[in-house]
Design an enzyme around this catalytic site. Structure first.
Site, PDB file in Angstrom:
ATOM      1  N   HIS A 350       0.800  -1.232   0.000  1.00 53.66           N
ATOM      2  CA  HIS A 350       0.000   0.000   0.000  1.00 53.66           C
ATOM      3  C   HIS A 350       0.825   1.271   0.000  1.00 53.66           C
ATOM      4  O   HIS A 350       0.259   2.357   0.153  1.00 53.66           O
ATOM      5  CB  HIS A 350      -0.926   0.055   1.212  1.00 53.66           C
ATOM      6  CG  HIS A 350      -1.987  -0.994   1.212  1.00 53.66           C
ATOM      7  ND1 HIS A 350      -3.250  -0.768   0.723  1.00 53.66           N
ATOM      8  CD2 HIS A 350      -1.972  -2.284   1.641  1.00 53.66           C
ATOM      9  CE1 HIS A 350      -3.971  -1.869   0.867  1.00 53.66           C
ATOM     10  NE2 HIS A 350      -3.216  -2.802   1.415  1.00 53.66           N
ATOM     11  N   LYS A 536      -9.036  13.414   4.494  1.00 49.79           N
ATOM     12  CA  LYS A 536      -8.063  12.323   4.473  1.00 49.79           C
ATOM     13  C   LYS A 536      -7.111  12.566   5.624  1.00 49.79           C
ATOM     14  O   LYS A 536      -7.168  13.624   6.254  1.00 49.79           O
ATOM     15  CB  LYS A 536      -7.301  12.284   3.153  1.00 49.79           C
ATOM     16  CG  LYS A 536      -6.787  13.661   2.680  1.00 49.79           C
ATOM     17  CD  LYS A 536      -6.174  13.615   1.295  1.00 49.79           C
ATOM     18  CE  LYS A 536      -7.192  13.687   0.194  1.00 49.79           C
ATOM     19  NZ  LYS A 536      -7.384  12.397  -0.484  1.00 49.79           N
ATOM     20  N   ARG A 537      -6.229  11.607   5.910  1.00 50.19           N
ATOM     21  CA  ARG A 537      -5.255  11.845   6.964  1.00 50.19           C
ATOM     22  C   ARG A 537      -4.416  13.082   6.629  1.00 50.19           C
ATOM     23  O   ARG A 537      -4.195  13.395   5.455  1.00 50.19           O
ATOM     24  CB  ARG A 537      -4.344  10.622   7.135  1.00 50.19           C
ATOM     25  CG  ARG A 537      -5.021   9.493   7.873  1.00 50.19           C
ATOM     26  CD  ARG A 537      -5.463   9.910   9.261  1.00 50.19           C
ATOM     27  NE  ARG A 537      -4.340  10.008  10.153  1.00 50.19           N
ATOM     28  CZ  ARG A 537      -3.997   9.097  11.055  1.00 50.19           C
ATOM     29  NH1 ARG A 537      -4.736   8.006  11.208  1.00 50.19           N
ATOM     30  NH2 ARG A 537      -2.938   9.256  11.815  1.00 50.19           N
ATOM     31  N   LYS A 542       0.201  14.614   1.170  1.00 53.04           N
ATOM     32  CA  LYS A 542      -1.166  14.812   0.651  1.00 53.04           C
ATOM     33  C   LYS A 542      -1.446  16.287   0.361  1.00 53.04           C
ATOM     34  O   LYS A 542      -2.445  16.636  -0.244  1.00 53.04           O
ATOM     35  CB  LYS A 542      -2.188  14.258   1.631  1.00 53.04           C
ATOM     36  CG  LYS A 542      -2.089  12.739   1.802  1.00 53.04           C
ATOM     37  CD  LYS A 542      -3.121  12.220   2.778  1.00 53.04           C
ATOM     38  CE  LYS A 542      -2.959  10.753   3.135  1.00 53.04           C
ATOM     39  NZ  LYS A 542      -3.550   9.825   2.148  1.00 53.04           N
ATOM     40  N   THR A 643      -8.776   6.421  -1.899  1.00 56.75           N
ATOM     41  CA  THR A 643     -10.114   5.856  -2.074  1.00 56.75           C
ATOM     42  C   THR A 643     -11.192   6.907  -1.817  1.00 56.75           C
ATOM     43  O   THR A 643     -12.317   6.755  -2.307  1.00 56.75           O
ATOM     44  CB  THR A 643     -10.344   4.629  -1.158  1.00 56.75           C
ATOM     45  OG1 THR A 643      -9.810   4.926   0.135  1.00 56.75           O
ATOM     46  CG2 THR A 643      -9.679   3.392  -1.710  1.00 56.75           C
ATOM     47  N   LYS A 647     -15.046   7.648  -3.559  1.00 58.70           N
ATOM     48  CA  LYS A 647     -16.292   7.882  -2.814  1.00 58.70           C
ATOM     49  C   LYS A 647     -16.920   9.204  -3.232  1.00 58.70           C
ATOM     50  O   LYS A 647     -18.138   9.320  -3.421  1.00 58.70           O
ATOM     51  CB  LYS A 647     -16.017   7.892  -1.302  1.00 58.70           C
ATOM     52  CG  LYS A 647     -15.515   6.560  -0.781  1.00 58.70           C
ATOM     53  CD  LYS A 647     -14.863   6.665   0.605  1.00 58.70           C
ATOM     54  CE  LYS A 647     -14.015   5.419   0.862  1.00 58.70           C
ATOM     55  NZ  LYS A 647     -13.131   5.563   2.041  1.00 58.70           N
TER      56      LYS A 647
HETATM   57  C1  26Q Z   1       2.871   0.840  10.620  1.00 59.70           C
HETATM   58  C2  26Q Z   1       3.771   0.680  11.651  1.00 59.70           C
HETATM   59  C3  26Q Z   1       3.567   1.285  12.874  1.00 59.70           C
HETATM   60  C4  26Q Z   1       2.440   2.026  13.082  1.00 59.70           C
HETATM   61  C5  26Q Z   1       1.529   2.173  12.060  1.00 59.70           C
HETATM   62  C6  26Q Z   1       1.748   1.595  10.831  1.00 59.70           C
HETATM   63  C7  26Q Z   1       0.811   1.814   9.726  1.00 59.70           C
HETATM   64  C8  26Q Z   1      -0.553   1.823   9.955  1.00 59.70           C
HETATM   65  C9  26Q Z   1      -1.431   2.098   8.934  1.00 59.70           C
HETATM   66  C10 26Q Z   1       1.272   2.053   8.467  1.00 59.70           C
HETATM   67  C11 26Q Z   1       0.393   2.314   7.448  1.00 59.70           C
HETATM   68  C12 26Q Z   1      -0.963   2.344   7.673  1.00 59.70           C
HETATM   69  C13 26Q Z   1      -1.944   2.678   6.648  1.00 59.70           C
HETATM   70  C14 26Q Z   1      -1.637   3.026   5.429  1.00 59.70           C
HETATM   71  C15 26Q Z   1      -2.661   3.412   4.474  1.00 59.70           C
HETATM   72  O1  26Q Z   1      -3.805   3.648   4.829  1.00 59.70           O
HETATM   73  N1  26Q Z   1      -2.309   3.506   3.204  1.00 59.70           N
HETATM   74  C16 26Q Z   1      -3.280   3.871   2.202  1.00 59.70           C
HETATM   75  O2  26Q Z   1      -3.881   2.680   1.718  1.00 59.70           O
HETATM   76  C17 26Q Z   1      -4.973   2.978   0.870  1.00 59.70           C
HETATM   77  C18 26Q Z   1      -5.626   1.667   0.502  1.00 59.70           C
HETATM   78  O3  26Q Z   1      -4.829   0.977  -0.394  1.00 59.70           O
HETATM   79  C19 26Q Z   1      -4.511   3.758  -0.343  1.00 59.70           C
HETATM   80  O4  26Q Z   1      -5.641   4.129  -1.077  1.00 59.70           O
HETATM   81  C20 26Q Z   1      -3.741   5.005   0.077  1.00 59.70           C
HETATM   82  O5  26Q Z   1      -3.180   5.629  -1.059  1.00 59.70           O
HETATM   83  C21 26Q Z   1      -2.642   4.636   1.054  1.00 59.70           C
HETATM   84  O6  26Q Z   1      -2.011   5.796   1.548  1.00 59.70           O
END
Ligand code: 26Q
Length: 799
Positions: A350, A536-537, A542, A643, A647
């Site tokens: 991702h 979004k975050r 971004k 995503t 939406k």
């Molecule tokens: C990892 C290690 C420690 C703490 C947290 C994490 C962690 C947690 C969540 C790392 C990444 C995430 C989430 C990432 C994420 O949401 N990525 C997004 O995924 C979407 C679905 O594929 C994409 O549409 C987005 O582009 C992408 O940013």
């Protein structure tokens, strides 16, 4: 499967009965929160049989099952979606109205299970929903966090985080299944020793044992009687009567599933996080193998009966864990276990951002998971032996699982799976050419693309029932099962009648949001203004800051006595990781802009800035249907897919976008006339060498003027943040190339203004966006996973 017919009369009886049962009171004499709990219990009851029947059916057919391993799921509120899926919308709505109760208010009382950060967790949940809708035997496997992602409040414009006690009114949808618990071992020592039959047995000493208890949630399909399962594991003390735990030991165990880590794109090697990963993975793998053994002889068939999908690298320890179980507990040879494991596992990546790639210090990994570490060492050794003669030591060591003193999870995930996919075309191409380039060279057949999708049931039917009903009336209900049929809505183009109905709905949704904004935040917004939305975050890549620059630009124009081409309301929703200082500074800046601009009498109705706190699924459901403009403005090459872009498009917003992630595919689907794109391309951004932000600052008077407001006291309330942001852009050379893209972004905004002037053509564009959004349904995405990666049956069932 037979759908039980639930009439309004039966529902009302069940409901009243349940109130008495739960509260020994009349329904007029309980709180809204209690009414929610009653309604949830009644609705849950309507599909518990489906859960059992679905499980029995899969068992009877001995179907191949997919287990979707994800450290996050972000389901959103369950109530509304379950009622929709069961086909009970009208029954419930009318039944409650008959009792003088408001369905809308009761729904709002449900606490949102915020068990994910953003896109990745939300995608996981949309996939579970779509799999159930398509009759795919897919179960989720994740963590039952005691506290979800923090609730966000603003105090003096700063983000403050508050624990999210999502279980405050108990478990309405999850069933604790203690009898399915298993033990997960951490630490201590592990060694192999032959047993009396000469087989190598793993021995452990001084391990910390944790009991994993599952909570099972039913995931309902759409009008098909299917209810799949999302299994979330909770860490508890093992049931050992003769063992006494100190308070500290108890704490340590409970801590494992206490909180969700709130970072989404920034890697931090925290020990507890590693424990979380192994915890839910080991519990999942053990329970899968246990269930498989119950039904089958030997392990030869395992890859025909089981697929395990790892959602990003967080569950990648599933690879060595399955190896461990097959070798140590089932006595398979390395080679057999390895062949089976590779066939079972598949992996989705991702992110391309190097700071988000997961790596663990080898020492920490070895100490926490000693047996797993031995297996990773052996995977690493064999990989090197096999590949070095073919590709040379240099290339091989760049992508071996162990290197630079680290366990590199993405490489492990590719090496131990048969399929690796990115989440949008351009993202997959970049994976192949950069981050995973050498592995692509070694295993080209493993790589494939699966562009993300969204669940239109939630994002249209639940969030925007008004628009969904218009679609039903105009093109029939076929689109609900075959989202491609949304294409039929192209008949709306140039059809004044349909367009004006759509226009009226869009305006109604804007009014609903405006009412919400006024009641929550005390800000009055002009519903005839362009609702310009970025949700979004909060992350530098971004580029919420690019949007902020444009707001400042507009404000300066107004202060200089100009009138904006069209009035605007800029709407933001975003949480920042608590430790992400820069993101928090941007939040403070946006809130300061809002405070200043919204209260400046020179501005009036022309411009408003609204940063709605606590962005999450429930808030998204309110904002998305009311959006005119969808801001998708990441630096090209940084957003894997996105995503929220899908939406918003499905709800008729016009996308203002860089050519990044899935935006590129949205542009292809709607055509260049029906989207506003701008900015550097992926290739241009990549090759943008010798970039000097300060040259742009010096040579572009508009940009100069905008950036100066950050440090000249115009926004006096955020001097410190303004200075830091100014420095990051001008002095530290603007890592995400905002200044390089600014004028092109501004030209895009001007195009939006001119399109909005002609309301008919605006609605045409909106209608085209809705029509083309079927392509991005997660129903299709999950079918592609099912056919091309997992090779499992799709069975749409009753409709
Ligand atoms: C990892 C290690 C420690 C703490 C947290 C994490 C962690 C947690 C969540 C790392 C990444 C995430 C989430 C990432 C994420 O949401 N990525 C997004 O995924 C979407 C679905 O594929 C994409 O549409 C987005 O582009 C992408 O940013």
């Amino acid at each position: 499967m037979i759908l039980v017919k639930i009439t309004e009369k039966k529902f009302v009886t069940d409901f009243k009965q349940k109130v008495t049962e739960m509260y020994t009171a009349d329904y007029t004499d309980v709180s809204t929160d209690q009414l929610y709990q009653v309604l949830a219990a009644v609705v849950h009851n309507y599909f518990v049989n489906d859960q059992q029947e679905t499980r029995l059916k899969y068992k009877k057919e001995d179907r191949k099952q997919v287990f979707y391993f994800s450290i996050e799921f972000l389901p959103g509120r369950f109530l509304g979606l379950n009622i929709l899926n069961l086909g009970l919308n009208e029954v419930v709505e009318n039944g409650l109205t008959r009792l003088g109760l408001s369905y809308r208010q009761i729904k709002e009382a449900e606490p949102e299970p915020g068990l994910g950060n953003g896109g990745l967790g939300r995608l996981g949940s949309d996939f579970l929903d779509s799999a159930a809708a398509q009759g795919i035997a897919l179960q989720g496997n994740g963590i039952h966090y005691r506290y979800g992602l923090f609730d966000q409040k603003f105090v003096n414009g700063y983000q403050v985080e508050i624990p999210d006690d999502w279980l405050r009114s108990g478990e309405q949808w999850g069933a604790r299944r203690e009898n399915r618990a298993c033990v997960v071992r951490f630490g201590g020592n592990a060694w192999l020793q032959p047993d009396s039959l000469g087989r190598l047995r793993a021995n452990y000493e001084n391990t910390q044992d944790v009991m994993a208890v599952p909570y099972d949630y039913g995931i309902t399909g759409y009008h098909n009687g299917v209810a799949n399962r999302m299994r979330l594991w909770s860490a508890e003390l093992p049931n050992e009567k003769d063992k006494i735990y100190t308070l500290a030991q108890k704490e340590e165990i409970n801590q494992i599933t206490e909180i969700l880590y709130p970072d989404d794109s920034n890697w931090e090697g925290q020990l507890l996080r590693l424990k979380q990963e192994y915890f839910f993975v080991s519990a999942g793998v053990q329970s899968i193998v246990r269930a498989y053994r119950h039904l089958h002889q030997g392990f030869g068939q395992l890859p025909e009966k089981i697929a395990i999908h790892i959602n990003d690298t967080h569950p990648a320890v599933a690879i060595p864990e399955l190896m461990r179980v097959l070798m140590d507990e089932e006595f398979l040879s390395w080679n057999r276990a390895w062949n089976i494991t590779k066939k079972v596992m598949s992996y989705t990546n991702h992110t391309l951002m190097s700071e988000a790639l997961e790596t663990w210090p080898e020492g920490m990994f070895a100490e926490t998971l000693p047996r797993i570490y031995q297996i990773v060492q052996e995977i690493d050794r064999r990989f090197r032996v096999e590949m070095t003669p073919l590709y040379g030591e240099n290339l091989v060591s760049t992508v071996a699982p162990l290197g630079d003193g680290k366990v590199r999870m993405a490489y492990l995930a590719v090496i131990g799976s048969h399929s690796v996919n990115g989440v949008a075309k351009v993202h997959t191409e970049l994976l192949e050419s950069s981050v995973l380039g050498p592995l692509y060279k070694m295993y080209p057949e493993r790589f494939n693309n699966k562009t993300n999708g969204i669940n239109l049931k939630r994002w249209l039917q639940v969030a925007n029932p008004e628009l969904a009903t218009l679609l039903d009336k105009t093109i029939g209900t076929g689109w609900q099962h075959h989202p491609d049929e949304l294409q039929k809505f192209m008949v709306a183009v140039n059809d004044q009648k349909v367009l004006s109905q759509m226009g009226a709905i869009r305006h109604e949704k804007k009014k609903q949001l405006a009412t919400f904004i006024e009641s929550e935040m005390g800000i009055k917004v002009n519903t005839h203004a362009i609702f310009d939305v970025q949700i979004k975050r909060l992350h530098a890549y971004k580029r919420q800051l690019l949007h902020a620059m444009y707001i400042i630009d507009e404000y300066l124009q107004i202060k200089a006595g100009q009138k904006l081409a069209a009035p605007r309301v800029h709407i933001f929703g975003a949480k920042a990781a608590p430790s992400y200082h820069y993101a928090k500074q941007i939040i403070k800046l946006l809130n300061t802009l809002a405070e200043k601009i919204n209260n400046d009498p020179d501005v009036g109705d022309q411009l408003k800035v609204v940063f709605i706190p606590n962005y999450g699924v429930s808030l998204a459901e309110k904002v998305i249907p009311a959006a005119d403009v969808s801001e998708q403005i990441s630096l090209a090459g940084k957003e894997a897919s996105g995503t929220s872009n899908m939406k918003l498009m499905a709800n008729g917003a016009v996308t203002l976008a860089t050519m990044d992630g899935a935006n590129i595919e949205i542009a292809d689907a709607v055509g260049q006339e029906n989207i506003v794109t701008f900015g550097l391309s992926v290739a241009e951004a990549e090759n943008y060498q010798n970039y000097r932000a300060s040259d742009i600052y010096d040579s572009d008077p508009e940009i100069h003027r905008i950036l100066d407001t950050l440090i000249d006291g115009t926004f006096a309330d955020c001097q410190t943040e303004g200075q830091a942001i100014f420095d990051s852009l001008v002095k530290y050379n603007d890592q995400y190339l905002l200044l390089a893209d600014y004028q092109s972004y501004k030209a895009g905004q001007a195009r939006i203004d001119s399109l909005y002037q002609d309301r008919d053509s605006w609605y045409n564009i909106a209608a085209i966006n809705v029509s083309q959004s079927g392509k991005f349904s997660s129903d299709y995405t999950i079918e592609r996973y099912a056919e091309e990666i997992w090779q499992v049956k799709i069975e749409q069932g009753a409709q």
